[in-house]
Design a protein around this motif. Structure first.
Motif, short mmCIF file in Angstrom:
data_model
loop_
_atom_site.label_atom_id
_atom_site.label_comp_id
_atom_site.label_asym_id
_atom_site.label_seq_id
_atom_site.Cartn_x
_atom_site.Cartn_y
_atom_site.Cartn_z
N THR A 193 50.30 38.13 43.07
CA THR A 193 50.60 38.22 41.68
C THR A 193 49.60 40.04 41.21
O THR A 193 48.46 40.60 42.29
CB THR A 193 49.26 37.76 40.65
OG1 THR A 193 50.14 36.43 40.90
CG2 THR A 193 49.21 37.43 39.49
N THR A 194 50.09 41.20 40.61
CA THR A 194 50.22 41.96 40.94
C THR A 194 49.18 43.15 39.27
O THR A 194 50.34 42.12 38.82
CB THR A 194 51.60 43.28 41.08
OG1 THR A 194 51.22 42.16 43.25
CG2 THR A 194 50.74 44.43 41.33
N LEU A 195 48.59 43.53 39.51
CA LEU A 195 48.27 44.34 38.22
C LEU A 195 48.27 45.69 38.59
O LEU A 195 47.69 46.10 39.17
CB LEU A 195 46.81 44.11 37.28
CG LEU A 195 46.14 45.33 36.20
CD1 LEU A 195 47.12 45.28 35.51
CD2 LEU A 195 44.87 44.59 36.00
N TRP A 196 49.01 46.99 37.70
CA TRP A 196 49.20 48.06 38.36
C TRP A 196 49.04 49.09 36.81
O TRP A 196 49.79 48.75 36.08
CB TRP A 196 50.81 47.97 38.87
CG TRP A 196 51.55 49.42 39.56
CD1 TRP A 196 51.39 50.40 39.18
CD2 TRP A 196 51.71 49.34 40.87
NE1 TRP A 196 51.64 51.80 39.79
CE2 TRP A 196 51.91 50.39 40.95
CE3 TRP A 196 52.00 47.92 42.10
CZ2 TRP A 196 52.10 50.80 42.52
CZ3 TRP A 196 52.72 48.23 42.84
CH2 TRP A 196 53.24 49.26 43.11
N LEU A 197 48.73 49.78 37.33
CA LEU A 197 47.58 50.94 36.16
C LEU A 197 48.10 52.10 35.95
O LEU A 197 48.09 52.92 37.61
CB LEU A 197 46.12 50.55 36.76
CG LEU A 197 46.07 49.67 35.86
CD1 LEU A 197 44.79 48.64 36.60
CD2 LEU A 197 45.00 49.63 34.82
N TYR A 255 42.21 40.50 33.38
CA TYR A 255 43.36 40.20 34.17
C TYR A 255 42.86 38.90 35.38
O TYR A 255 43.44 38.18 35.13
CB TYR A 255 44.11 41.57 34.43
CG TYR A 255 45.47 40.89 35.26
CD1 TYR A 255 45.98 40.36 34.97
CD2 TYR A 255 45.20 40.73 36.85
CE1 TYR A 255 47.74 40.61 35.10
CE2 TYR A 255 46.56 40.16 37.59
CZ TYR A 255 47.90 39.98 36.94
OH TYR A 255 48.80 39.86 37.38
N LEU A 256 41.48 39.59 35.24
CA LEU A 256 40.74 38.52 36.48
C LEU A 256 40.27 37.21 35.87
O LEU A 256 40.26 36.15 36.36
CB LEU A 256 39.49 39.20 37.43
CG LEU A 256 39.78 39.75 37.86
CD1 LEU A 256 38.48 40.81 38.31
CD2 LEU A 256 40.70 39.81 39.36
N LEU A 257 39.39 37.25 34.67
CA LEU A 257 39.56 36.44 33.71
C LEU A 257 40.93 35.18 33.71
O LEU A 257 40.77 33.53 33.53
CB LEU A 257 38.82 36.89 32.36
CG LEU A 257 37.96 36.89 32.58
CD1 LEU A 257 36.43 38.21 31.38
CD2 LEU A 257 36.47 36.26 33.08
N SER A 258 41.53 35.93 33.16
CA SER A 258 42.69 35.42 32.72
C SER A 258 43.84 34.88 34.04
O SER A 258 44.21 33.11 33.57
CB SER A 258 43.98 36.62 32.20
OG SER A 258 44.87 36.97 33.48
N LEU A 259 43.21 34.58 34.88
CA LEU A 259 43.60 33.84 36.21
C LEU A 259 42.78 33.38 36.29
O LEU A 259 42.79 32.94 38.46
CB LEU A 259 44.19 34.84 37.02
CG LEU A 259 45.38 36.34 37.11
CD1 LEU A 259 45.70 36.97 37.43
CD2 LEU A 259 46.99 34.68 36.49
N GLU A 260 41.62 33.01 36.64
CA GLU A 260 41.18 31.97 36.47
C GLU A 260 39.95 32.62 37.89
O GLU A 260 39.48 31.74 38.57
CB GLU A 260 41.06 31.01 36.91
CG GLU A 260 41.10 30.27 35.11
CD GLU A 260 42.16 29.17 35.09
OE1 GLU A 260 42.02 28.39 35.73
OE2 GLU A 260 41.69 27.71 33.48
N LEU A 261 39.76 33.81 38.05
CA LEU A 261 39.61 34.26 39.06
C LEU A 261 37.42 34.61 39.40
O LEU A 261 37.05 34.74 39.54
CB LEU A 261 39.90 36.07 40.00
CG LEU A 261 41.26 35.86 40.95
CD1 LEU A 261 40.45 35.45 42.42
CD2 LEU A 261 42.09 35.06 40.75
N ILE A 262 37.58 35.05 38.22
CA ILE A 262 35.41 34.99 37.87
C ILE A 262 35.69 34.29 36.61
O ILE A 262 37.00 33.67 35.66
CB ILE A 262 36.45 36.53 37.54
CG1 ILE A 262 36.40 37.17 36.27
CG2 ILE A 262 35.98 37.50 39.20
CD1 ILE A 262 35.84 38.36 35.78
#
Length: 262
Positions: A193-197, A255-262
Motif C-alpha cells: 500500500t503506497t502514498l505518493w506525493l 494516511y498512517l492513522l487511516s491504516l492504523e499504523l499509528i
C-alpha cells in the motif's frame, strides 16, 4: 564521509559495512518506550550527485513521527559521494536497512509487520526499485527471493521512475542495464500500500502520473496526492515558510492513522 549533523538527539547503529564504509541508521526514539511500535525509515533524495544530500534531509519529519510513538530512522546509504558508486548499490542498501530493522525488531521495540519506508526523488527511486527488483541484492546471508526486505507501507515524494533516463544522464556506464533498472519499464503488481506525493509543476509529475496509472491498472494500491503549482522538493523543511512541510506531514500522518499504523 563527513560526520552528519542533526538538530535532534539520535542513536547511531551500523546496519552494514561495505569495505571501509559504515552505513548507519540514525534512530529517533519515542520518549515513551513501548513494545511492538511501528517504524518509519526515511531515504533522502539528492543522492545521485557528487555533493549528495544527507540523511538529515528528513530529520524534522523523523523527529515529529517519533513524538507520535514511531521509531523513526534516517538511513545513510551509499550515494554519489562514494567512490565508484552506482545506483544498484543504493537499492541493495535499502533492502539491507529494512532487513536489519526486522532482524533487530525485538531490541528496537518494533513490530516487524509495521515497517514504513519513505523516499524522495532518488531516495524514492531506490525504495521502489528495492521492492520491484528481487535480483538486485548483496546481502549474502539472505536468499535473493526473500521478501523480508519489503516494507508494509510505502511513501514516495516525486521520484524518477525512468531508469533509462537516470542512467543516460548520470551513469552511462550502466546504460546497457538500464531497462532492468527502470520501474516504468517493468510495471507489475508488487508494491505494498503506497502514498505518493508530487507537485504539479515538478519535472517528474507527468512521469509519476503515468507510472502510477499503469501500476494501479496492474492491481497496486496507490493513493496519489498532488499539490497544484509546486515544484520538486516543495515539501522540504525550510521551503515555502514550511507551509508544505506541515501539509505533507499532515497527509502522511492521516494516511498512517487511516491504516492504523499509528
Amino acid at each position: 564521509m563527513n560526520k552528519i549533523k542533526f538538530d535532534f538527539p539520535v542513536a547511531e547503529r551500523t546496519f552494514k559495512v561495505v569495505q571501509d564504509r559504515n552505513l548507519v541508521l540514525y534512530i529517533f526514539e519515542p520518549k515513551t518506550h513501548q513494545e511492538n511500535r511501528p517504524a518509519i525509515l526515511f531515504f533522502n533524495g539528492g543522492s545521485f550527485k557528487k555533493d549528495s544530500k544527507t540523511p538529515a534531509q528528513f530529520q524534522h519529519q523523523a523527529n515529529y513521527f517519533s513524538s507520535k510513538g514511531m521509531v523513526a530512522v534516517c538511513v545513510d546509504y551509499r550515494n554519489g559521494s562514494d567512490e565508484g558508486f552506482l545506483p544498484p548499490q543504493a537499492i541493495c542498501d535499502v533492502k539491507s536497512a529494512v532487513r536489519w530493522v526486522r532482524r533487530n525488531s525485538s531490541e528496537l521495540g518494533v513490530d516487524p509487520n509495521k515497517i514504513v519506508v519513505c523516499g524522495s526523488s532518488s531516495g524514492g527511486y531506490i525504495t521502489v526499485s528495492s521492492i520491484m527488483f528481487k535480483e538486485i541484492n548483496d546481502d549474502e546471508e539472505y536468499d535473493n527471493e526473500s521478501t523480508d526486505h519489503i516494507p508494509n507501507l510505502l511513501i514516495v515524494f516525486a521520484a524518477g521512475m525512468d531508469g533509462i533516463d537516470i542512467m543516460r544522464r548520470r551513469y552511462p556506464q550502466v546504460l546497457e542495464e538500464a531497462t532492468r533498472l527502470s520501474p516504468i519499464h517493468n510495471v507489475k503488481k508488487c508494491l505494498p500500500t503506497t502514498l505518493w506525493l508530487c507537485g504539479t509543476t515538478d519535472d517528474l509529475y507527468e512521469q509519476n502520473n503515468q507510472f502510477i496509472k499503469q501500476m494501479i491498472e496492474k492491481g497496486n494500491d496507490i493513493t496519489f496526492k498532488t499539490v497544484e503549482g509546486m515544484a520538486h522538493g516543495y515539501f522540504n523543511y525550510g521551503r515555502h515558510n514550511n507551509e508544505y512541510y506541515h501539509k505533507t506531514r499532515y497527509e502522511m500522518e492521516q494516511y498512517l492513522l487511516s491504516l492504523e499504523l499509528i
